[in-house]
Design a protein around this motif. Sequence first.
Motif, mmCIF file in Angstrom:
data_model
loop_
_atom_site.group_PDB
_atom_site.id
_atom_site.type_symbol
_atom_site.label_atom_id
_atom_site.label_comp_id
_atom_site.label_asym_id
_atom_site.label_seq_id
_atom_site.Cartn_x
_atom_site.Cartn_y
_atom_site.Cartn_z
ATOM 1 N N GLN A 133 0.813 -1.210 0.000
ATOM 2 C CA GLN A 133 0.000 0.000 0.000
ATOM 3 C C GLN A 133 0.850 1.265 0.000
ATOM 4 O O GLN A 133 0.470 2.263 -0.608
ATOM 5 N N PRO A 155 -3.373 6.043 -4.744
ATOM 6 C CA PRO A 155 -4.595 6.054 -3.917
ATOM 7 C C PRO A 155 -5.745 5.280 -4.539
ATOM 8 O O PRO A 155 -6.459 4.558 -3.836
ATOM 9 N N GLU A 156 -5.926 5.397 -5.850
ATOM 10 C CA GLU A 156 -7.051 4.699 -6.495
ATOM 11 C C GLU A 156 -6.871 3.190 -6.440
ATOM 12 O O GLU A 156 -7.851 2.442 -6.379
ATOM 13 N N ILE A 171 -7.633 2.036 -2.762
ATOM 14 C CA ILE A 171 -9.072 2.044 -2.492
ATOM 15 C C ILE A 171 -9.780 0.883 -3.171
ATOM 16 O O ILE A 171 -10.633 0.215 -2.585
ATOM 17 N N SER A 172 -9.419 0.595 -4.431
ATOM 18 C CA SER A 172 -10.160 -0.407 -5.195
ATOM 19 C C SER A 172 -9.502 -1.780 -5.179
ATOM 20 O O SER A 172 -10.166 -2.775 -5.425
ATOM 21 N N MET A 190 -5.443 2.846 5.138
ATOM 22 C CA MET A 190 -6.349 3.228 4.055
ATOM 23 C C MET A 190 -6.446 4.748 3.948
ATOM 24 O O MET A 190 -6.435 5.315 2.852
ATOM 25 N N LYS A 191 -6.492 5.426 5.088
ATOM 26 C CA LYS A 191 -6.538 6.888 5.073
ATOM 27 C C LYS A 191 -5.224 7.482 4.577
ATOM 28 O O LYS A 191 -5.204 8.408 3.767
ATOM 29 N N GLY A 248 -4.752 5.935 0.789
ATOM 30 C CA GLY A 248 -5.891 5.808 -0.118
ATOM 31 C C GLY A 248 -6.873 6.956 -0.080
ATOM 32 O O GLY A 248 -6.906 7.788 -0.981
ATOM 33 N N SER A 249 -7.659 7.034 0.981
ATOM 34 C CA SER A 249 -8.781 7.986 0.999
ATOM 35 C C SER A 249 -8.398 9.397 1.417
ATOM 36 O O SER A 249 -9.023 10.368 0.971
#
Length: 377
Positions: A138, A143-144, A147-148, A191-192, A195-196
């Motif tokens: 990660q 980021p995309e 997330i996916s 994730m934050k 990613g998000s």
Amino acid sequence: YALKWLSKAHLTDSYFVDYHMIKQNCLRGTPRESFLWPIDITSEYESGFGYVMNLIGSEYISVTDVLLSRVKVSLRILIEVAINLVNAVRGIHMQGLYGVDFHDGNIFLNPDNGKVLICDIDNISTYEHFANFAYGMQRFQAPETVISYRVHNSLSDCHSMAVLLFMLLCRSHPLEGKRTFHVVQTDDEKMKMYGSHPIFIFDEFNESNRPDPIIQSSTIELWKILPSYMKDLFYKSFSQEGLINPKRRPSEIRWLKNLIRMRSELIKCKSCGSYYIVADPEMESVCPFCNFRNFFPLYLKLKDGFIIPEKGKIISNIQIGLMNYEECLNPYAYIVAKQNDDKILGIKNCSNKPWEVYKENKHTIIQSDKIIKRSYT
């Protein structure tokens, strides 16, 4: 040679796609010598399959060793490493491939010349969306993709590449600052971070994730002396616009153009021997490491930037506006020196066309492989 075995037990339902994807890569051959590319592949067995590749030579070291300061590598070599990494990515994209599993653990460099080897290339594919993207870390994914977990393409490759370039030149991850150091690294937090809600540690509008002044003190200093044209590319890559909108990320050619400019403007301090980038060749340049004042009696003005003439330096086609994708890195000229006298410099025509030289109303033709001489006083 080495045989890498892919156990069926560790593959997903796209096992069939993996086998044929790697088989196709064996047939097409490596896009660049920087990849540990599959040479041949076994038959399929119930337990899995394997492919043959070259071994990593003893002259190579892991990028991880450099980032952790186990091995010291000069800025001159790091720039060569960066150029070779970008050129490798450009090579696969020119063949319609993508999906490089970039991270510091699968890239090796030669500390003598900056050549690189990229391994773990199982996922390089022509498919824009493929289910078997269980590979990757990660920290290095776009980021995309974080997330996916399935979207991977040339634009996400460019993000991963930019992360590695930043780590090589600034010795920190671009999204890991004081906001992220002092929280428990749970899956939700990761994730934050990646990613998000990623935030660049030098974001121009958001200071909440600035580098930790103690843990990342070297990153702060390295950022200060980074040329503005390199900072601009990192801003474009890791600004909110670049993180959210992949199409806003700099292309490989933009990276190559600026990295090659950086190489041309690099000098070795005459006092301490450290390498650094010169801001203005018409003024005395203060070494950021020892404060010695270096002076340059001669420099060459280029289309973008300049070059401090030193024996062995290269002027590439891309620096004079020749943007042919296959030939843009080829040398247009070499800086050469007279044998036993480095004060007598010359520019060797490495192009396939004659040069026209005008000096004091004199017109001279310099054919290919011929040299213009100049005293360095």
